[in-house]
Design an enzyme around this catalytic site. Structure first.
Site, PDB file in Angstrom:
ATOM      1  N   LEU A   1       0.810  -1.218   0.000  1.00 18.18           N
ATOM      2  CA  LEU A   1       0.000   0.000   0.000  1.00 18.18           C
ATOM      3  C   LEU A   1       0.844   1.269   0.000  1.00 18.18           C
ATOM      4  O   LEU A   1       0.473   2.280  -0.569  1.00 18.18           O
ATOM      5  CB  LEU A   1      -0.877  -0.034   1.261  1.00 18.18           C
ATOM      6  CG  LEU A   1      -2.231   0.639   1.223  1.00 18.18           C
ATOM      7  CD1 LEU A   1      -3.048   0.140   0.049  1.00 18.18           C
ATOM      8  CD2 LEU A   1      -2.992   0.358   2.517  1.00 18.18           C
ATOM      9  N   LYS A   2       1.985   1.218   0.650  1.00 17.30           N
ATOM     10  CA  LYS A   2       2.753   2.447   0.825  1.00 17.30           C
ATOM     11  C   LYS A   2       3.838   2.637  -0.221  1.00 17.30           C
ATOM     12  O   LYS A   2       4.662   3.534  -0.108  1.00 17.30           O
ATOM     13  CB  LYS A   2       3.359   2.467   2.230  1.00 17.30           C
ATOM     14  CG  LYS A   2       2.251   2.487   3.286  1.00 17.30           C
ATOM     15  CD  LYS A   2       2.589   3.292   4.503  1.00 17.30           C
ATOM     16  CE  LYS A   2       1.305   3.616   5.244  1.00 17.30           C
ATOM     17  NZ  LYS A   2       1.460   3.858   6.643  1.00 17.30           N
ATOM     18  N   THR A   3       3.869   1.767  -1.212  1.00 14.11           N
ATOM     19  CA  THR A   3       4.910   1.912  -2.234  1.00 14.11           C
ATOM     20  C   THR A   3       4.382   2.724  -3.411  1.00 14.11           C
ATOM     21  O   THR A   3       3.368   2.394  -4.007  1.00 14.11           O
ATOM     22  CB  THR A   3       5.376   0.521  -2.710  1.00 14.11           C
ATOM     23  OG1 THR A   3       5.736  -0.228  -1.560  1.00 14.11           O
ATOM     24  CG2 THR A   3       6.578   0.636  -3.623  1.00 14.11           C
TER      25      THR A   3
END
Ligand SMILES: [Zn+2]
Lengths: 361, 334
Positions: free
Chosen positions: B108-110
């Site tokens: 999700l945070k990439t």
């Protein structure tokens, strides 16, 4: 709120040790940094530079061979010159390395910015730098809407890359390949009703990109900033309200404090001329609580440290030296040289970079 | 029963890859911040460099790049080459999108996960199901910056009336879950006042009334919520309405609970809820701004309020409130 608590010591030696260890190698769990190693090198060497321990902690031989490693990432090709993040896409043959790069191993704007600063930290004379080539890279990476892509022809485009392009032009002292008007309208499109700036148009105000907008507008060779007094005031208010009771800053309204936002939002305030409105003592106390017992600084208390948060915490302290009192243990551990808040380097390093990178030099 | 994950077969040991010459990464003798790669990553990237050298774009390149991405989702060259391969072999991009549904939630945070998705959407051009997918990811993380920025891009870029229809309800649902979710408040502003303004909504007076009621109700439920106050200021600024117009609403929030006057049902000016923690610093600040704008004698009322913020209600910003007092006094002296 100032004298009623003691400031613990800043574990300078342990933080220098953390930076030094990361320079020697990172575990496989850090694999996502593979395509951003130049930035890791900058945070680690930058931390040692801020702590003024580069000479003590790194041998002359290491410093020289690291300079050599950085220069090996300097490449030339059809989109101009710059630095790649690491040799993660570089093939082994000597012949191929000296010819121009392919579309899959191009220089990267953010990595070029961090490479230039890292070389300045190592006091390189920049005689190998293809300055005209870098100007071409800036041109190749600017999009029609004024933003910049990280690599020519593709990749991410957001405010971060624009800032790095601006620092590079500032260091070269040559803005001839940047379309400033488009860049400024891109910055303006990122402004939010809260007074901060988002990563791209329509996005939520965020500390990192607000710093970048402030620094970029200040770096640009224009006589007046495009912000009205009212807009500036709104940005200052938004930024100050992100300092929480712990003393730390959060990056967005109603989020938790994080060491890196102490730099991004603190830096924005500094650039806006409102640095003295920050409570630097509680800020230092928050950063003290983010120290990891074996060295390094984490994003928040109890988390694991990393080079990024370690460097940015020390850079914050260089901008906001806390007042120290007699009852503070090791008050002297909190003393730093001043930081150039626009390019994000120790003043002396920033001056070196400007002197040796400028095209007219 | 113990489940052990077998080490994946090396590319070197797979007959279907024996026509590719692996290419090792070149490292100087004293590299800076080297990463101690696992054998699996080293093996896969050796073959990836080998593939790049020959320029092959094929089905197996999709397998290889997926393998690398799962090991290192920030490998932007693997993403770049994967995208070019998808186009070159005319792969089914909807299948790719389904694979991305899984990867987006895992990583999700990439950044790259969302960038790739954006590139796919520029080809597929079916944004509506994307909004549903994003809503699902918000169950995992309702403040994820990349996801919100992707949603805002979808809406503004495709800017199709049907796309916007459910947006306000969607925001309200998220705000019902968490009244302090600033990303949702921001999205509300984006939807109501910026890109989301649709034909037939030219009656901004009506919209303004609705939004003022909404934000005031929200403040009355939870007065100490900077997101709601920022939204209130945002819509007043946007519509060039002086803060003064809010004075009747704001005043009760600057007082202690037992100083409140009797309940009157007034939809325009909802009073603080009984459980509110009062006085509310944001309200005091707002009221001081009103007095400051009035100037003259009102400036002294403003400085009194700033004093109370610095000394009592918002001590951590004492330096700032002292500055406001100095500036205010200077303004009336000139
Ligand atoms: Zn952080």
């Amino acid at each position: 709120m100032t004298k009623d608590f003691n400031l613990p010591p800043l574990a300078r030696l342990a933080h220098a040790g953390h930076a030094r260890r990361c320079l020697s190698g990172l575990p496989d769990s850090q694999i996502e940094l593979d395509s951003g190693r130049m930035a890791v090198a900058f945070y680690c060497l930058g931390a040692l530079d801020l702590l003024k321990m580069l000479q003590d902690k790194v041998s002359m031989t290491d410093r020289e061979s690291w300079q050599e490693w950085i220069w090996e990432q300097h490449t030339r090709g059809k989109y101009g010159s710059g630095f790649r993040p690491s040799p993660f896409m570089t093939v082994s043959s000597e012949v191929e390395r000296t010819t121009s790069y392919t579309d899959y191993d191009t220089p990267h704007i953010i990595m070029t910015y961090t490479a230039l600063l890292t070389l300045a930290i190592l006091r390189d004379d920049f005689s190998q730098l293809d300055k005209q080539g870098i100007l071409l890279l800036l041109k190749a990476c600017q999009r029609e809407d004024g933003s910049f892509s990280t690599i020519p022809g593709g990749g991410e485009t957001d405010l971060r890359t624009l800032y790095c392009a601006f620092v590079i032009a500032h260091l070269l002292d040559d803005w001839s390949t940047i379309n400033l008007q488009n860049a400024f309208s891109f910055i303006a499109s990122c402004r939010s009703y809260e007074g901060g700036y988002g990563q791209s148009a329509h996005c939520e105000a965020n500390g990192g990109t607000t710093y970048i907008a402030m620094a970029a507008m200040e770096l640009a060779p224009v006589s007046t900033t495009p912000l009205t007094a009212l807009e500036k005031r709104k940005t200052i208010e938004w930024a100050l309200h992100n300092q929480l009771e712990s003393g730390g800053f959060c990056g967005r309204t109603n989020k938790l404090a994080d060491a890196c936002y102490c730099f991004w939002i603190g830096g924005s305030l500094k650039i806006l001329g409102a640095g003295d409105l920050v409570d630097s003592r509680s800020l230092a106390s928050f950063l003290a609580s983010c120290q990891f017992r074996f060295g390094g600084i984490a994003k928040a208390p109890g988390e694991h440290p990393d080079p990024y948060h370690t460097y940015l915490s020390l850079a914050t302290l260089s901008m906001f030296p806390p007042p120290v009192y007699e009852n503070d243990a090791s008050g002297s551990s909190w003393i730093f040289d001043p930081l150039d808040p626009l390019i994000n380097a120790r003043q002396e390093t920033a001056d070196w970079a400007r002197k040796y990178i400028a095209i007219k030099h | 029963m113990s489940v052990s994950v077998p080490e994946p077969l090396r590319y070197a040991d797979r007959p279907e890859w024996n026509d590719v010459a692996p290419v090792e990464q070149y490292e100087n003798v004293n590299p800076l911040a080297p990463i101690f790669y696992t054998n699996e990553y080293k093996d896969a990237t050796d073959y990836f460099r080998g593939i790049i050298k020959t320029g092959e774009k094929s089905q197996r390149v999709l397998q290889l790049t997926e393998h690398i991405i799962r090991l290192n989702p920030a490998h932007y060259t693997a993403w770049q080459y994967r995208y070019e391969t998808l186009l070159a072999i005319e792969a089914n991009l909807e299948d790719e999108l389904r694979l991305m549904d899984e990867l987006a939630i895992t990583y999700l945070k990439t950044y790259q996960v969302w960038h790739h998705r954006r590139l796919l959407m520029l080809q597929i051009r079916k944004p509506a199901p994307e909004l549903v997918f994003i809503a699902r990811t918000f169950q995992v993380d309702p403040k994820n910056y990349h996801t919100w920025s992707y949603r805002q891009w979808l809406l503004a870029y495709f800017n199709d009336a049907n796309l916007w229809i459910g947006e306000l309800d969607f925001v309200e649902e998220l705000l019902n879950d968490d009244i302090r979710n600033n990303s949702a408040w921001h999205h509300r502003f984006f939807t109501v006042w910026q890109s989301g303004v649709r034909e037939g909504e030219e009656d901004r007076e009506r919209v303004l009334r609705r939004e003022l009621i909404y934000v005031k109700q929200s403040i009355s439920l939870a007065p100490n919520n900077a997101s709601a106050w920022n939204y209130l200021r945002g819509i007043l600024d946007h519509n060039s309405i002086p803060y003064q117009k809010m004075i009747t609403f704001v005043q009760p929030y600057t007082l202690l609970l037992d100083e409140q006057v009797a309940d009157l049902v007034d939809l325009e000016n909802p009073p603080p809820s009984k459980s509110a923690h009062l006085p509310c610093a944001s309200a005091i600040e707002f009221l001081a701004d009103i007095y400051e704008a009035e100037g003259g004698n009102s400036m002294l009322k403003a400085t009194e309020l700033w004093k109370s913020l610095g000394n009592e209600h918002d001590i951590s910003r004492k330096k700032y409130w002292e500055y406001r007092i100095r500036e205010g006094l200077r303004a009336i002296q000139t």
